[in-house]
Design an enzyme around this catalytic site. Structure first.
Site, PDB file in Angstrom:
ATOM      1  N   GLU A 156       7.282  -2.869   5.807  1.00 27.69           N
ATOM      2  CA  GLU A 156       6.940  -4.251   6.189  1.00 27.69           C
ATOM      3  C   GLU A 156       8.136  -5.039   6.734  1.00 27.69           C
ATOM      4  OE1 GLU A 156       5.010  -5.906   2.756  1.00 27.69           O
ATOM      5  OE2 GLU A 156       3.484  -4.347   2.723  1.00 27.69           O
ATOM      6  N   ASN A 199       6.452   1.971   7.392  1.00 28.27           N
ATOM      7  CA  ASN A 199       5.122   1.634   6.865  1.00 28.27           C
ATOM      8  C   ASN A 199       4.879   0.127   6.981  1.00 28.27           C
ATOM      9  OD1 ASN A 199       2.782   2.590   5.297  1.00 28.27           O
ATOM     10  ND2 ASN A 199       3.599   1.370   3.599  1.00 28.27           N
ATOM     11  N   HIS A 235      -4.977  -2.620   5.411  1.00 31.83           N
ATOM     12  CA  HIS A 235      -5.658  -3.565   4.523  1.00 31.83           C
ATOM     13  C   HIS A 235      -6.587  -4.390   5.425  1.00 31.83           C
ATOM     14  CE1 HIS A 235      -3.412  -2.382   1.056  1.00 31.83           C
ATOM     15  NE2 HIS A 235      -2.262  -2.597   1.674  1.00 31.83           N
ATOM     16  N   GLU A 265      -2.706   2.833   2.955  1.00 31.04           N
ATOM     17  CA  GLU A 265      -3.148   1.924   1.880  1.00 31.04           C
ATOM     18  C   GLU A 265      -4.538   1.361   2.197  1.00 31.04           C
ATOM     19  OE1 GLU A 265      -0.170  -1.091   1.111  1.00 31.04           O
ATOM     20  OE2 GLU A 265       1.481   0.343   1.271  1.00 31.04           O
ATOM     21  N   ASP A 267      -8.008  -0.189   2.469  1.00 29.10           N
ATOM     22  CA  ASP A 267      -9.114  -0.839   1.767  1.00 29.10           C
ATOM     23  C   ASP A 267      -9.730  -1.845   2.726  1.00 29.10           C
ATOM     24  OD1 ASP A 267      -7.139  -2.827   1.585  1.00 29.10           O
ATOM     25  OD2 ASP A 267      -6.888  -2.624  -0.571  1.00 29.10           O
TER      26      ASP A 267
HETATM   27  O1  G3I Z   1       4.943  -5.698 -14.035  1.00 30.22           O
HETATM   28  C1  G3I Z   1       4.558  -7.068 -14.241  1.00 30.22           C
HETATM   29  C2  G3I Z   1       4.211  -7.281 -15.670  1.00 30.22           C
HETATM   30  O2  G3I Z   1       5.353  -7.086 -16.467  1.00 30.22           O
HETATM   31  C3  G3I Z   1       3.648  -8.689 -15.844  1.00 30.22           C
HETATM   32  O3  G3I Z   1       3.204  -8.868 -17.143  1.00 30.22           O
HETATM   33  C4  G3I Z   1       2.488  -8.926 -14.891  1.00 30.22           C
HETATM   34  C5  G3I Z   1       1.971 -10.358 -14.966  1.00 30.22           C
HETATM   35  O4  G3I Z   1       1.290 -10.706 -13.776  1.00 30.22           O
HETATM   36  O5  G3I Z   1       2.917  -8.697 -13.574  1.00 30.22           O
HETATM   37  C6  G3I Z   1       3.367  -7.372 -13.368  1.00 30.22           C
HETATM   38  O6  G3I Z   1       3.768  -7.241 -12.064  1.00 30.22           O
HETATM   39  C7  G3I Z   1       2.727  -7.131 -11.113  1.00 30.22           C
HETATM   40  C8  G3I Z   1       2.930  -5.826 -10.363  1.00 30.22           C
HETATM   41  O7  G3I Z   1       1.997  -5.724  -9.315  1.00 30.22           O
HETATM   42  C9  G3I Z   1       2.789  -4.604 -11.260  1.00 30.22           C
HETATM   43  O8  G3I Z   1       1.520  -4.553 -11.804  1.00 30.22           O
HETATM   44  C10 G3I Z   1       2.800  -8.293 -10.166  1.00 30.22           C
HETATM   45  O9  G3I Z   1       2.454  -9.485 -10.845  1.00 30.22           O
HETATM   46  C11 G3I Z   1       1.870  -8.081  -9.023  1.00 30.22           C
HETATM   47  O10 G3I Z   1       2.096  -9.094  -8.052  1.00 30.22           O
HETATM   48  C12 G3I Z   1       2.135  -6.743  -8.380  1.00 30.22           C
HETATM   49  O11 G3I Z   1       1.237  -6.601  -7.289  1.00 30.22           O
HETATM   50  C13 G3I Z   1       1.450  -5.477  -6.469  1.00 30.22           C
HETATM   51  C14 G3I Z   1       1.923  -5.915  -5.100  1.00 30.22           C
HETATM   52  O12 G3I Z   1       2.034  -4.789  -4.248  1.00 30.22           O
HETATM   53  C15 G3I Z   1       3.252  -6.623  -5.135  1.00 30.22           C
HETATM   54  O13 G3I Z   1       3.660  -6.944  -3.866  1.00 30.22           O
HETATM   55  C16 G3I Z   1       0.139  -4.737  -6.361  1.00 30.22           C
HETATM   56  O14 G3I Z   1      -0.209  -4.190  -7.633  1.00 30.22           O
HETATM   57  C17 G3I Z   1       0.251  -3.611  -5.326  1.00 30.22           C
HETATM   58  O15 G3I Z   1      -1.014  -3.073  -5.073  1.00 30.22           O
HETATM   59  C18 G3I Z   1       0.801  -4.173  -4.032  1.00 30.22           C
HETATM   60  O16 G3I Z   1       0.944  -3.112  -3.136  1.00 30.22           O
HETATM   61  C19 G3I Z   1       1.394  -3.472  -1.837  1.00 30.22           C
HETATM   62  C20 G3I Z   1       2.168  -2.297  -1.287  1.00 30.22           C
HETATM   63  O17 G3I Z   1       3.205  -1.938  -2.189  1.00 30.22           O
HETATM   64  C21 G3I Z   1       2.754  -2.603   0.075  1.00 30.22           C
HETATM   65  N1  G3I Z   1       1.708  -3.045   0.976  1.00 30.22           N
HETATM   66  C22 G3I Z   1       0.871  -4.132   0.504  1.00 30.22           C
HETATM   67  C23 G3I Z   1       0.261  -3.780  -0.844  1.00 30.22           C
HETATM   68  C24 G3I Z   1      -0.680  -4.859  -1.307  1.00 30.22           C
HETATM   69  O18 G3I Z   1       0.003  -6.054  -1.526  1.00 30.22           O
END
Ligand code: G3I
Length: 409
Positions: A156, A199, A235, A265, A267
């Site tokens: 990105e 990516n 996405h 990715e 969806d």
């Molecule tokens: O790990 C913490 C945890 O300790 C805490 O309690 C919790 C509270 O909200 O948050 C947890 O972190 C979260 C993390 O995922 C792990 O689960 C974050 O809040 C959450 O924002 C994060 O979201 C991820 C996101 O990337 C972050 O940018 C999504 O799961 C994940 O699907 C998403 O994936 C990205 C790809 O890597 C890149 N392309 C876009 C895609 C979708 O955004």
């Protein structure tokens, strides 16, 4: 749902196909491979491990053959403090996948998001940031040496208009941080067995952003660094997904540069919830467009969905009110999109098998496979069996013509 499935089956001529009937026990991955591609995969994380319904599906090797850890290889997890590396979580995903004979796709190294604060809030010179990037990329890649089909080396880096996105990397090093990341990644993989990818999202729908990504590929190549692939995150949104032909044309612009491509990715999110039957039928059309475009382009190696069930989709928490973007519902029912993609892959697998047996060259013909793409992917597909038939007719026609001429003479 029944209407959509019936329409797709009829349209593809599968309703009467005995071959397709025989394949109904197969899944997305096995059919994708039979169609000449490398894999159909999904994102997975350790928080999915204790979900029995999830595991029953994800461990089915017919269904999924490639897994990407959704979050656990990101910089904030693997190196939360400078020089302190932690691979526990991603290792667990890798072990689960490996012990089941499935493949692993690695995500991601240089990304502006999910960075530990020592990187994002640090004060850097080009030299000190280069040293930190070198330590990170080298240590993480060496830990996973020989385990990853591909690494998303840079993730990105672009704005929607195709310009470079603001980040600590761009501010400190300018655009050179991109080829630098690829140079470091190649050095950390001396065997050269891991595919190195750029990516990004919205490359499928924004030609300005796709132009920017093409320039990134050229920038890396011009620097003499190794880049093997471009990941289209895909996405997408229901009803706003480009057609199969448009998506394929965009993929083809990249394979023309000599890199492979993949949907990394995928969806397709609904804009308002709950989705109606009509919305779900449109979602099926959109999924088929994306997966179909990968089938159409020789250099497209596979498709990964960003979770296969709505239970774990990232969409609703990021875009409240949107969602139901996955192939399975929250209670693990297959959606029309699943059935439509399965039917599409059954057709592609049967076509590849037909092409293989007709020409006596089974395997990766028909729906594609391999890397390079280009002209062949834009030509109408004609089975070798039919070509032989035409050649046969032509031969008889010529013989008759010569016979007539000899009578006349
Ligand atoms: O790990 C913490 C945890 O300790 C805490 O309690 C919790 C509270 O909200 O948050 C947890 O972190 C979260 C993390 O995922 C792990 O689960 C974050 O809040 C959450 O924002 C994060 O979201 C991820 C996101 O990337 C972050 O940018 C999504 O799961 C994940 O699907 C998403 O994936 C990205 C790809 O890597 C890149 N392309 C876009 C895609 C979708 O955004």
């Amino acid at each position: 749902m029944a209407r959509l499935t019936r329409t797709l089956l009829l349209a593809s001529g599968l309703a009467s196909s005995a071959a397709a009937q025989n394949q109904t026990s197969q899944g997305l991955h096995s059919l994708m491979v039979a169609a000449g591609k490398l894999y159909f995969g999904t994102a997975m994380e350790t928080n999915n491990f204790n979900d029995a319904a999830y595991q029953a599906i994800s461990t089915n090797k017919n269904e999924f053959g490639m897994f990407t850890p959704e979050n656990s290889q990101k910089w904030e997890v693997t190196e939360p403090k400078q020089g302190q590396f932690s691979f526990t979580q991603a290792d667990q995903v890798l072990e689960k996948v490996k012990s089941n004979g499935q493949l692993f796709r690695c995500h991601t190294l240089t990304w502006h998001s999910q960075l530990p604060s020592f990187v994002s809030a640090g004060t850097w010179t080009p030299e000190t940031l280069t040293a930190v990037m070198t330590a990170h990329i080298t240590t993480v890649m060496e830990h996973y040496a020989g385990q990853c089909y591909a690494w998303d080396v840079v993730n990105e880096a672009l704005n929607e208009d195709g310009t470079f996105r603001e980040s600590v990397f761009l501010t400190t090093l300018g655009e050179s941080y991109i080829p630098l990341s690829f140079t470091l990644a190649a050095a950390a993989d001396p065997a050269g067995t891991t595919k190195l990818y750029y990516n990004d999202f919205n490359l499928e729908i924004s030609s300005a952003k796709a132009d920017g990504a093409l320039k990134i590929v050229q920038l890396i190549q011009a620097a003499g660094a190794k880049i093997d692939g471009v990941g289209f995150q895909a996405h997408l949104n229901v009803g706003q997904t480009p057609s199969r032909a448009e998506l394929g044309a965009t993929l083809g612009r990249f394979t023309a540069l000599g890199v492979e491509v993949a949907y990394t990715e995928l969806d397709v999110a609904h804009g308002s919830l709950p989705a109606s039957d009509a919305d779900n039928e449109q979602q099926a059309v959109d999924y088929v467009a994306a997966v179909g475009s990968c089938l159409d382009v020789e250099g497209c190696v596979g498709v990964t969905v960003w979770q296969f069930t709505d239970v774990y989709s990232w969409v609703p928490s990021t875009f409240p009110g949107k969602g139901e973007a996955c192939l399975y519902t929250e209670d693990y029912q297959k959606k029309p999109a699943y059935e439509a993609v399965l039917a599409l892959l059954q057709e592609a697998a049967a076509a590849a098998k037909g092409a293989g047996s007709g020409a006596g060259n089974g395997g990766r013909g028909g729906a594609g496979g391999g890397v390079g793409g280009g002209i062949r992917s834009r030509l109408p597909r004609v089975s070798m069996g039919r070509l032989w038939l035409w050649a046969d007719w032509l031969g008889w026609f010529c013989r008759l013509w010569l016979l007539c001429l000899s009578f006349k003479g």
